[in-house]
Design a protein around this motif. Structure first.
Motif, short mmCIF file in Angstrom:
data_model
loop_
_atom_site.label_atom_id
_atom_site.label_comp_id
_atom_site.label_asym_id
_atom_site.label_seq_id
_atom_site.Cartn_x
_atom_site.Cartn_y
_atom_site.Cartn_z
N TRP A 71 -8.41 1.00 4.52
CA TRP A 71 -8.27 0.46 5.88
C TRP A 71 -8.69 -1.00 5.92
O TRP A 71 -9.33 -1.52 5.01
CB TRP A 71 -9.09 1.28 6.88
CG TRP A 71 -10.55 1.48 6.53
CD1 TRP A 71 -11.49 0.51 6.32
CD2 TRP A 71 -11.21 2.73 6.34
NE1 TRP A 71 -12.71 1.08 6.04
CE2 TRP A 71 -12.56 2.45 6.05
CE3 TRP A 71 -10.81 4.06 6.42
CZ2 TRP A 71 -13.51 3.45 5.81
CZ3 TRP A 71 -11.74 5.05 6.19
CH2 TRP A 71 -13.07 4.74 5.89
N ASP A 72 -8.31 -1.65 7.01
CA ASP A 72 -8.66 -3.05 7.22
C ASP A 72 -8.81 -3.28 8.72
O ASP A 72 -7.84 -3.58 9.43
CB ASP A 72 -7.57 -3.96 6.66
CG ASP A 72 -7.92 -5.43 6.80
OD1 ASP A 72 -9.01 -5.75 7.33
OD2 ASP A 72 -7.08 -6.28 6.40
N PRO A 116 -13.47 -3.78 5.54
CA PRO A 116 -12.21 -3.41 4.90
C PRO A 116 -12.46 -2.62 3.62
O PRO A 116 -13.43 -2.89 2.89
CB PRO A 116 -11.57 -4.77 4.58
CG PRO A 116 -12.20 -5.73 5.53
CD PRO A 116 -13.61 -5.24 5.71
N TYR A 117 -11.62 -1.64 3.36
CA TYR A 117 -11.67 -0.94 2.07
C TYR A 117 -10.25 -0.93 1.53
O TYR A 117 -9.38 -0.19 2.01
CB TYR A 117 -12.21 0.49 2.22
CG TYR A 117 -12.64 1.06 0.88
CD1 TYR A 117 -13.80 0.61 0.26
CD2 TYR A 117 -11.88 2.03 0.23
CE1 TYR A 117 -14.20 1.10 -0.97
CE2 TYR A 117 -12.28 2.53 -1.00
CZ TYR A 117 -13.44 2.07 -1.59
OH TYR A 117 -13.83 2.55 -2.83
N LEU A 118 -10.03 -1.76 0.52
CA LEU A 118 -8.70 -2.06 0.01
C LEU A 118 -8.66 -1.82 -1.50
O LEU A 118 -9.71 -1.51 -2.11
CB LEU A 118 -8.34 -3.49 0.37
CG LEU A 118 -8.30 -3.75 1.91
CD1 LEU A 118 -8.24 -5.24 2.22
CD2 LEU A 118 -7.15 -3.00 2.54
N PRO A 119 -7.50 -1.91 -2.14
CA PRO A 119 -7.42 -1.57 -3.57
C PRO A 119 -8.46 -2.25 -4.45
O PRO A 119 -9.02 -1.64 -5.36
CB PRO A 119 -6.00 -1.99 -3.94
CG PRO A 119 -5.22 -1.78 -2.68
CD PRO A 119 -6.16 -2.19 -1.57
N GLU A 120 -8.73 -3.53 -4.18
CA GLU A 120 -9.72 -4.23 -5.02
C GLU A 120 -11.12 -3.68 -4.82
O GLU A 120 -11.94 -3.68 -5.76
CB GLU A 120 -9.69 -5.73 -4.74
CG GLU A 120 -9.98 -6.14 -3.30
CD GLU A 120 -8.73 -6.29 -2.46
OE1 GLU A 120 -8.77 -7.12 -1.51
OE2 GLU A 120 -7.71 -5.61 -2.72
N ASN A 121 -11.44 -3.21 -3.61
CA ASN A 121 -12.75 -2.61 -3.36
C ASN A 121 -12.90 -1.30 -4.12
O ASN A 121 -13.95 -1.02 -4.71
CB ASN A 121 -12.95 -2.36 -1.87
CG ASN A 121 -12.77 -3.61 -1.04
OD1 ASN A 121 -11.87 -3.70 -0.23
ND2 ASN A 121 -13.62 -4.60 -1.23
N TYR A 122 -11.85 -0.49 -4.10
CA TYR A 122 -11.89 0.77 -4.85
C TYR A 122 -12.01 0.50 -6.35
O TYR A 122 -12.79 1.16 -7.05
CB TYR A 122 -10.63 1.60 -4.57
CG TYR A 122 -10.60 2.88 -5.38
CD1 TYR A 122 -11.26 4.02 -4.92
CD2 TYR A 122 -9.96 2.94 -6.60
CE1 TYR A 122 -11.26 5.18 -5.67
CE2 TYR A 122 -9.96 4.09 -7.37
CZ TYR A 122 -10.62 5.21 -6.89
OH TYR A 122 -10.63 6.36 -7.65
N LYS A 123 -11.26 -0.47 -6.86
CA LYS A 123 -11.31 -0.82 -8.28
C LYS A 123 -12.73 -1.18 -8.69
O LYS A 123 -13.22 -0.75 -9.74
CB LYS A 123 -10.37 -1.99 -8.55
CG LYS A 123 -10.42 -2.55 -9.95
CD LYS A 123 -9.85 -1.60 -10.98
CE LYS A 123 -9.76 -2.26 -12.35
NZ LYS A 123 -9.29 -1.30 -13.38
N GLN A 124 -13.42 -1.93 -7.85
CA GLN A 124 -14.81 -2.31 -8.14
C GLN A 124 -15.71 -1.09 -8.15
O GLN A 124 -16.56 -0.93 -9.03
CB GLN A 124 -15.29 -3.33 -7.12
CG GLN A 124 -16.70 -3.85 -7.39
CD GLN A 124 -17.10 -4.96 -6.44
OE1 GLN A 124 -16.38 -5.27 -5.49
NE2 GLN A 124 -18.26 -5.56 -6.67
N ASP A 125 -15.53 -0.19 -7.19
CA ASP A 125 -16.36 1.01 -7.11
C ASP A 125 -16.16 1.93 -8.32
O ASP A 125 -17.09 2.64 -8.73
CB ASP A 125 -16.05 1.80 -5.84
CG ASP A 125 -16.66 1.16 -4.60
OD1 ASP A 125 -17.57 0.34 -4.74
OD2 ASP A 125 -16.20 1.49 -3.48
N ALA A 126 -14.96 1.94 -8.89
CA ALA A 126 -14.66 2.83 -10.01
C ALA A 126 -15.30 2.40 -11.32
O ALA A 126 -15.32 3.18 -12.29
CB ALA A 126 -13.15 2.95 -10.19
N GLY A 127 -15.83 1.19 -11.38
CA GLY A 127 -16.52 0.73 -12.58
C GLY A 127 -15.62 0.73 -13.80
O GLY A 127 -14.50 0.25 -13.76
N GLU A 128 -16.13 1.31 -14.89
CA GLU A 128 -15.38 1.31 -16.14
C GLU A 128 -14.41 2.47 -16.25
O GLU A 128 -13.67 2.58 -17.22
CB GLU A 128 -16.36 1.36 -17.32
CG GLU A 128 -17.28 0.15 -17.43
CD GLU A 128 -16.49 -1.15 -17.59
OE1 GLU A 128 -15.55 -1.16 -18.43
OE2 GLU A 128 -16.78 -2.12 -16.87
#
Length: 354
Positions: free
Chosen positions: A16-17, A64-76
């Motif tokens: 969302w944004d 906002p929770y967007l693709p780049e935010n999820y990518k960061q949360d997923a770590g390695e």
């Protein structure tokens, strides 16, 4: 922590944004987005207390929770693709819900962020234009796979209701419209609280050709602590919540068209207090708390009908995404090592036709 030699399909995230879409918090964030303390105060003033208690904190729903935010949360972790699940799009009447599907399709899902596998939008089967709305969703995105219509309502009045009636899935008008999903080869995400799981069972038996997935194992409200006005107050009451949840989940699993998601197990509505303690659950705490639920779900549904979902950012109030993947993968391996890739990748691929 398991060394996963395959990529993960996350079957349940929200994007969302509030700054650029018709989001419930849009006005507040535009006014006070640069002042987090005041923004939190305003949201708590204008939103009902039962909703605030259900989500735990406000920061993750106003940012906002967007693709780049999820990518960061997923770590390695290597995330192959995600499924976006409808997230209370503010323009929720009639055809307005299709706007969320268009919004998700426009986001930067790519090699540097994460791949979009599918979109689960929303629509109301009671709406006379239900079939037309489904067609509009399909036109809006080739990733559209089905809908979710939340029906979570609890008898405790201080626990937030996500529908206008307690037994939406057995409403005759709802069931009449529901026929269209199978006709259009679309799936249904069901979300109820645990004392409503029998409604999902009734729906699944009435529509055996429709693929249904129960989100969040059916959310046993109060299983881990006090919530609402009188739910989960004592250990005995919490034990009773789990006993009934186990029986009802086993009965639901007898329907071959139903899957379930290993997701949403760290929402505050289950009784977790981590957000109130201003800390995040460790990987060990996540494992210890979730293991009994995960084992029972696997015992009921087997290794071919359980799929991993992070429910991020909603569960971020209690722990990290990395801790969830670490702990959940350990829990699955403790049940059956051969189930790991099925639960974390292949079952979601199959269910959502990725």
């Amino acid at each position: 922590m398991q060394q996963l030699d395959f990529s993960i399909v996350d079957s349940h995230i929200h994007q969302w944004d509030p700054y650029n879409t018709p989001h419930a918090a849009s006005l507040a964030v535009k006014l006070l987005g640069k002042h987090p303390y005041l923004l939190d105060k305003m949201v708590r003033m204008v939103k009902p207390q039962d909703l605030i208690d259900t989500v735990g904190l406000t920061t993750h729903v106003t940012a906002p929770y967007l693709p780049e935010n999820y990518k960061q949360d997923a770590g390695e972790y290597d995330i192959e693709q995600i499924i976006h699940i409808e997230a209370s799009w503010h323009d929720h009447k009639g055809k307005g819900v299709v706007g969320e599907t268009r919004f998700i399709e426009s986001l930067p899902f790519n090699e540097s962020t994460v791949k979009l596998g599918g979109i689960i939008g929303t629509a109301d089967p009671c709406d006379s234009s239900f079939k037309k709305i489904l067609k509009l969703h399909k036109q809006a995105s080739p990733h559209f796979r089905g809908i979710r219509r939340m029906a979570a309502v609890h008898e405790d009045p201080k626990i937030h209701a996500w529908a206008n009636e307690p037994h939406l899935y057995t409403n005759k008008k709802f069931m009449k419209g529901f026929e269209a999903l199978a006709q259009m080869n679309l799936s249904f995400d069901a979300w109820v609280y645990s004392d409503q799981i029998r409604d999902v069972t009734a729906l699944a038996r009435a529509f055996p050709e429709t693929s249904i997935v129960l989100d969040h194992f059916g959310t046993p409200v109060g299983a881990f602590g006090e919530v609402g006005s009188h739910t989960g107050l004592t250990q005995t009451s919490r034990d009773n919540i789990i006993f009934r949840w186990k029986d009802d989940l086993a009965e639901l699993a007898s329907c071959p068209n139903v899957y379930t998601k290993m997701s949403g197990l760290f929402m505050p509505v289950l009784g977790h207090q981590f957000h109130k303690q201003k800390k995040l659950a460790s990987k060990q705490q996540v494992f210890d708390l979730s293991l009994p639920l995960i084992r029972h779900a696997l015992e009921c549904f087997g290794k071919y009908r359980v799929m991993f979902g992070s429910n991020f950012p909603m569960d971020s109030v209690s722990t990290t995404l990395v801790n969830i993947i670490d702990a959940f993968s350990d829990a699955v391996v403790s049940y059956d090592p051969d189930a790991l890739q099925l639960v974390f990748q292949q079952n979601a691929r199959q269910f959502y036709r990725l």
